[in-house]
Write a protein that holds these residues in place. Sequence first.
Motif, mmCIF file in Angstrom:
data_model
loop_
_atom_site.group_PDB
_atom_site.id
_atom_site.type_symbol
_atom_site.label_atom_id
_atom_site.label_comp_id
_atom_site.label_asym_id
_atom_site.label_seq_id
_atom_site.Cartn_x
_atom_site.Cartn_y
_atom_site.Cartn_z
ATOM 1 N N GLU A 181 -25.707 12.292 23.346
ATOM 2 C CA GLU A 181 -25.982 11.087 22.553
ATOM 3 C C GLU A 181 -25.754 11.355 21.064
ATOM 4 O O GLU A 181 -25.118 10.563 20.365
ATOM 5 C CB GLU A 181 -27.421 10.641 22.801
ATOM 6 N N LEU A 182 -26.240 12.488 20.578
ATOM 7 C CA LEU A 182 -26.059 12.837 19.167
ATOM 8 C C LEU A 182 -24.589 13.108 18.855
ATOM 9 O O LEU A 182 -24.093 12.712 17.795
ATOM 10 C CB LEU A 182 -26.913 14.048 18.810
ATOM 11 N N SER A 183 -23.899 13.773 19.762
ATOM 12 C CA SER A 183 -22.473 14.046 19.571
ATOM 13 C C SER A 183 -21.693 12.745 19.438
ATOM 14 O O SER A 183 -20.871 12.593 18.532
ATOM 15 C CB SER A 183 -21.942 14.858 20.751
ATOM 16 N N LEU A 184 -21.958 11.823 20.328
ATOM 17 C CA LEU A 184 -21.239 10.547 20.290
ATOM 18 C C LEU A 184 -21.633 9.713 19.069
ATOM 19 O O LEU A 184 -20.789 9.041 18.478
ATOM 20 C CB LEU A 184 -21.478 9.769 21.581
ATOM 21 N N LYS A 185 -22.899 9.780 18.687
ATOM 22 C CA LYS A 185 -23.359 9.014 17.518
ATOM 23 C C LYS A 185 -22.694 9.498 16.231
ATOM 24 O O LYS A 185 -22.201 8.704 15.437
ATOM 25 C CB LYS A 185 -24.873 9.135 17.373
ATOM 26 N N TRP A 186 -22.660 10.818 16.025
ATOM 27 C CA TRP A 186 -22.192 11.359 14.758
ATOM 28 C C TRP A 186 -20.711 11.681 14.732
ATOM 29 O O TRP A 186 -20.097 11.696 13.667
ATOM 30 C CB TRP A 186 -23.013 12.589 14.379
ATOM 31 N N TYR A 187 -20.116 11.988 15.906
ATOM 32 C CA TYR A 187 -18.710 12.383 15.926
ATOM 33 C C TYR A 187 -17.826 11.430 16.716
ATOM 34 O O TYR A 187 -16.610 11.573 16.701
ATOM 35 C CB TYR A 187 -18.560 13.794 16.516
ATOM 36 N N GLN A 188 -18.432 10.496 17.474
ATOM 37 C CA GLN A 188 -17.681 9.599 18.355
ATOM 38 C C GLN A 188 -16.779 10.398 19.304
ATOM 39 O O GLN A 188 -15.693 9.977 19.662
ATOM 40 C CB GLN A 188 -16.844 8.563 17.577
ATOM 41 N N TYR A 189 -17.258 11.581 19.685
ATOM 42 C CA TYR A 189 -16.484 12.476 20.523
ATOM 43 C C TYR A 189 -17.453 13.420 21.237
ATOM 44 O O TYR A 189 -18.497 13.785 20.685
ATOM 45 C CB TYR A 189 -15.503 13.283 19.650
ATOM 46 N N ASP A 190 -17.080 13.836 22.436
ATOM 47 C CA ASP A 190 -17.892 14.782 23.206
ATOM 48 C C ASP A 190 -17.700 16.186 22.644
ATOM 49 O O ASP A 190 -16.707 16.841 22.934
ATOM 50 C CB ASP A 190 -17.488 14.717 24.679
ATOM 51 N N MET A 191 -18.633 16.618 21.829
ATOM 52 C CA MET A 191 -18.583 17.969 21.261
ATOM 53 C C MET A 191 -19.438 18.929 22.084
ATOM 54 O O MET A 191 -19.607 20.092 21.701
ATOM 55 C CB MET A 191 -19.098 17.952 19.820
ATOM 56 N N ILE A 192 -19.985 18.462 23.197
ATOM 57 C CA ILE A 192 -20.918 19.244 23.995
ATOM 58 C C ILE A 192 -20.239 19.973 25.144
ATOM 59 O O ILE A 192 -20.487 21.133 25.408
ATOM 60 C CB ILE A 192 -22.045 18.335 24.557
ATOM 61 N N THR A 193 -19.340 19.278 25.827
ATOM 62 C CA THR A 193 -18.677 19.853 26.999
ATOM 63 C C THR A 193 -17.620 20.861 26.558
ATOM 64 O O THR A 193 -16.754 20.519 25.762
ATOM 65 C CB THR A 193 -18.010 18.740 27.836
#
Length: 62
Positions: free
Chosen positions: A49-61
């Motif tokens: 959720e935080l990745s998508l909120k701040w980067y608009q991209y999946d930075m987790i996977t």
Amino acid sequence: MKQGRPIKIVGQPLYRAPSCIAIVPGDEEFGTLVKKTIDEMRSDGTLMELSLKWYQYDMITP
């Protein structure tokens, strides 16, 4: 940004670099708590959720 100019994301990141959290050597209790908290955030979707909120991209996977 301070002057009110918007930032526009124009594509996916060029690269991703792992992040880290500094812990005082020997502070195993704090290190364990940080790891547990991040693991919980990953499993309940908060990190995504935080990745998508701040980067608009999946930075987790990976």
